[in-house]
Enzyme design. Sequence first.
Site, PDB file in Angstrom:
ATOM      1  CB  VAL A 269       1.451   0.082   5.405  1.00 17.85           C
ATOM      2  CG1 VAL A 269       1.036   1.535   5.354  1.00 17.85           C
ATOM      3  CG2 VAL A 269       0.240  -0.833   5.495  1.00 17.85           C
ATOM      4  CB  CYS A 270       4.698   3.195   1.779  1.00 15.72           C
ATOM      5  SG  CYS A 270       6.026   4.415   1.627  1.00 15.72           S
ATOM      6  CG  ASN A 271       7.536   4.122   8.284  1.00 20.01           C
ATOM      7  OD1 ASN A 271       6.580   4.123   9.040  1.00 20.01           O
ATOM      8  ND2 ASN A 271       8.728   4.578   8.617  1.00 20.01           N
TER       9      ASN A 271
ATOM     10  CG  PHE B 172      -1.821  -1.210   1.267  1.00 15.55           C
ATOM     11  CD1 PHE B 172      -3.053  -1.188   0.629  1.00 15.55           C
ATOM     12  CD2 PHE B 172      -1.439  -2.372   1.921  1.00 15.55           C
ATOM     13  CE1 PHE B 172      -3.881  -2.291   0.641  1.00 15.55           C
ATOM     14  CE2 PHE B 172      -2.268  -3.483   1.945  1.00 15.55           C
ATOM     15  CZ  PHE B 172      -3.494  -3.449   1.304  1.00 15.55           C
TER      16      PHE B 172
ATOM     17  CB  ALA C 270       1.884   5.071   7.012  1.00  9.09           C
TER      18      ALA C 270
END
Length: 128
Positions: free
Chosen positions: A77-79, A39, A82
Amino acid sequence: MNYTILVTGPAYGTQNASTAFLFCNALIQTKNKICSVFFYGDGVYNANNMTTPASDEFNLIHAWQELKKKYQVKLYVCNSSALRRGIVKNEKYFDRPYKIGNLAIFFQLSGLLELANSIKLSDRIIQF
């Protein structure tokens, strides 16, 4: 075949994420392998535990979680994406303590290196 799925659309407001979810289910039913679902950008909203759809709407966040539980599909999830959108774990970021984060369970914060590794193992990458 091995697939990496890149989701860049939010859980609600566009069809990107729901189409990605349906595609993942179709891949599983046809005995293909999903290396991971990554994501990125607005796609990280799929991992926001505070998203609450109406009672008569499909709960896409819950559906992603069930996909992970039932089929062991990795949900990355892309840090950076996010953090820009206010999705955090129960940890400290930039010296700001968050006692209760809003990252949904079964979603894992990661970097683009995880996406690159998944692509390396895949025959195809599909973006939604």
